[in-house]
Design a protein around this motif. Sequence first.
Motif, PDB file in Angstrom:
ATOM      1  N   THR A 114      75.981 -18.678  41.336  1.00  0.00           N
ATOM      2  CA  THR A 114      76.190 -19.661  40.972  1.00  0.00           C
ATOM      3  C   THR A 114      75.948 -20.856  40.819  1.00  0.00           C
ATOM      4  O   THR A 114      75.474 -20.920  42.504  1.00  0.00           O
TER       5      THR A 114
ATOM      6  N   ASN B 163      78.967 -17.533  34.629  1.00  0.00           N
ATOM      7  CA  ASN B 163      80.207 -17.491  35.432  1.00  0.00           C
ATOM      8  C   ASN B 163      81.523 -16.373  34.151  1.00  0.00           C
ATOM      9  O   ASN B 163      83.167 -15.695  35.357  1.00  0.00           O
TER      10      ASN B 163
ATOM     11  N   SER C  82      78.787 -10.990  37.095  1.00  0.00           N
ATOM     12  CA  SER C  82      78.208 -12.396  37.911  1.00  0.00           C
ATOM     13  C   SER C  82      77.791 -12.262  39.352  1.00  0.00           C
ATOM     14  O   SER C  82      78.308 -12.617  40.018  1.00  0.00           O
TER      15      SER C  82
ATOM     16  N   LEU D 182      82.998 -21.783  42.693  1.00  0.00           N
ATOM     17  CA  LEU D 182      81.812 -22.757  42.219  1.00  0.00           C
ATOM     18  C   LEU D 182      81.262 -23.649  42.396  1.00  0.00           C
ATOM     19  O   LEU D 182      80.218 -24.128  42.424  1.00  0.00           O
TER      20      LEU D 182
END
Length: 448
Positions: free
Chosen positions: A435, A426, A432, A15
């Motif tokens: 991000t 996400n 996904s 992330l």
Amino acid sequence: MKTTISKLLFVCFYLTSFSLFSQRYIGYTADNYSGVHGVIYNPSSVVDSRLRSDINIFSVSSFAGSDYFAIDLNSILKAEDGFNIDDDVVKSPLNDNKFFVNLDVLGPSAMFNLNARSSLAITTRVRTFFNLNNINGTLYESLTNNFDEEDDFDFEIKDLTGTMHVWGEIGLTYGRILVDGGSNFLKGGLSLKYLQGAGTLFTNAPSVSGQFDATNETLTTTGSLMYGTSEGFDNQDIEFSNLSSGIGADLGFTYEYRPNISPDSLSRAKNKYNFKLGISITDIGSISYEGSTVNRYNLDQTLDTNKFRETNGEEDDLETILKENYEGTEEIVESKINLPTALHLLADYRFRNNFYISLQGSLSLVSEEEQQASRLLNTLTATPRLETRWFSFYLPLSIRQYDGFAMGAGFRLGPLMVGSGSAITNLISDSSRTTDVYVGLKFPFYQK
């Protein structure tokens, strides 16, 4: 316990940094209290702000994506055996896969009013862009696995380009109210930026084709490839010591429709518009690097793929394999890296008291085929938000290049702002492909 820690570390890595040699502030830049952060999106926001001054201490925004793989973060968190790249990553090899990483660090920065019609801002930033366009996904996967494959495959590459660029910048922004009468309000802003390039590496290949023979463990290729790097640049150990200079600029305008409101009927502490429109062009410019080394290779060759595997405990990198096994030439040149020039559009509508909805679009003005250039992802984001002086909450909904739909959330609470344009997607999606996340600390001084 060890499994839980490894999961959390992976999620944080995915992330926040995606690549530590890692658009920006999604949702937050539409906030009328975004202050100096709004300036880097549209320099006209520096003037007639709901803040009389704003001092940023430190903020960071990262954004990454690829159409090659997708990750199911929710399954990773639930897994008992930790993260396994073969099981938890869904790969989609194409003839023209693309990879993108953008890290934007906003250092000590400030904006303040000069008078009732004009304002200034000073910004400091460090930025990293990585773009890899049109790489064959099957070949990429084999390269990362050191050709530990059991099946033969053919591949073809057209117009491969790749650029990594790291630079810092000091910006000076001036904004001025241009029209303020009746229902119409218009302001403009210009940012001039002094650029300090830390270094770059770049590659391109107009056309490459080949075959992998699993039985004989050979790779046969035809075509050509260029690989270059600025003097002294090491992407594994980036230093701001051998710097190159350049000049950049941002330009923006904002129009507001203010029906039946006289200029003096409301203080500058409150918004006066029913809706507003903004347009800006950011990152106009380039940085040139003298003494860059450029290697051009003839890839008409059959190579033993064992050379890609570990030898004597050390694994040769791709650059070493090219130099030692392919015919090439080397020259010292001046390389110019273009900034990620982009067009940004904003439409913001206030539909009730402190509730707003904005539509923001970012369109790269740099094509994927352009060599030695950084590039933004194309995005379109609708963001409903609750906006007050001390608190705002955002719910950005985006359509993104490579990924399709993304949904995130963010908030501003006094000096703190945290958010992501993709956090919700996400966590709930098993596919996904992009991000992003941002966090920052600042000292806002509100209009009275």
